[in-house]
Design an enzyme around this catalytic site. Structure first.
Site, PDB file in Angstrom:
ATOM      1  N   LYS A   1       2.619  -8.270 -13.035  1.00  0.00           N
ATOM      2  CA  LYS A   1       2.504  -8.484 -11.586  1.00  0.00           C
ATOM      3  C   LYS A   1       2.485 -10.000 -11.419  1.00  0.00           C
ATOM      4  CE  LYS A   1       0.809  -7.355  -7.276  1.00  0.00           C
ATOM      5  NZ  LYS A   1       1.213  -6.284  -6.354  1.00  0.00           N
TER       6      LYS A   1
ATOM      7  N   GLY B   1       0.805  -1.233   0.000  1.00  0.00           N
ATOM      8  CA  GLY B   1       0.000   0.000   0.000  1.00  0.00           C
ATOM      9  C   GLY B   1       0.828   1.268   0.000  1.00  0.00           C
TER      10      GLY B   1
END
Ligand SMILES: Nc1ncnc2c1ncn2[C@@H]1O[C@H](COP(=O)(O)OP(=O)(O)OP(=O)(O)O)[C@@H](O)[C@H]1O
Ligand SMILES: C[C@H](N)[C@H](N)CCCCCC(=O)O
Ligand SMILES: [Mg+2]
Length: 212
Positions: free
Chosen positions: A33, A13
């Site tokens: 990813k 985050g």
């Protein structure tokens, strides 16, 4: 020849996906990813980058593992009875540059006794480290840089995300010798337009990988 970069962070985050979208836009790169978790709570980083960086399908490599729980890959995979196969975690054979985004920070368990940093060492891509700009970043950034250096992983620089804090930047540069690549201020409305705007501050891929 350097095939791309690995975007890691001092935490989850922290702004890796936003930074990856900015790098992918700036370099007209391909995005990957490899390990996505948390899909029962969020859309995942691939659709986010695809939207923010206006990716055509051939510039988006699907994750090797797409897992439901918002946990480290090893834990999320175990909950689904999935065994992570290292053979599926190999760099895709695409034209450079490739932007690879990690999951969480460098010490996140991926499978068995393998951490994200071990996977990074195996990929052998130079690293872009994303760090928060504000309080706590000196410690987290220096610890992450120390771990990367200990394993001989090349660090291209740090990207600071959030309200600019020159004192923190200076302190991290001074104690680590790693430079700041660029900063991403707090963006109130993240959009393809704001990503394109910030992509203008990114050095070219070739100037970066040849200077490192
Ligand atoms: N500079 C910024 N301005 C505004 N919002 C930001 C900024 N950096 C990060 N955010 C927001 O913080 C949240 C987390 O950022 P992001 O998704 O980039 O984290 P991450 O490091 O990729 O995490 P993960 O480990 O899950 O991949 C997102 O909602 C993102 O839009
Ligand atoms: C689900 C989340 N968005 C991340 N992709 C996973 C982060 C795992 C962090 C594990 C940890 O450091 O404690
Ligand atoms: Mg992300």
């Amino acid at each position: 020849m350097t095939r791309g970069v690995f975007v890691t962070g001092t935490d989850t985050g922290i702004g890796k996906t936003l930074t990856s979208a900015i790098l992918t836009t700036a370099w007209q790169a391909t995005y990957w990813k490899p390990l996505q978790t948390g899909l029962n709570e969020e859309e995942g980083d691939s659709p986010t980058v695809s939207r923010l960086a206006n990716l055509t399908p051939e510039r988006l490599i699907p994750p090797a593992y797409a897992l439901q729980e918002p946990l480290a890959p090893s834990a999320a995979a175990a909950l689904e009875g999935i065994h992570i196969d290292p053979d599926r975690l190999t760099l895709p054979n695409v034209a450079a540059p490739l932007v690879v985004e990690g999951a969480g920070g460098v010490m996140v368990p991926v499978y068995d006794d393998v951490l994200m940093i071990d996977l990074m060492a195996r990929f052998a891509l130079p690293v872009v480290l994303v760090a928060r700009s504000g309080l706590g970043t000196i410690n987290h950034s220096l610890l992450t840089i120390e771990a990367l250096k200990q394993r001989g992983i090349e660090i291209l620089g740090v990207v600071f995300s959030g309200k600019e804090n020159p004192d923190n930047m200076r302190m991290i540069e001074r104690f680590s010798g790693v430079r700041t690549l660029f900063t991403v201020p707090h963006i109130a409305h993240i959009s393809p337009q704001s990503v394109t705007e910030h992509a203008k501050n990114v050095p070219t891929f070739h100037s970066l990988v040849h200077k490192a």
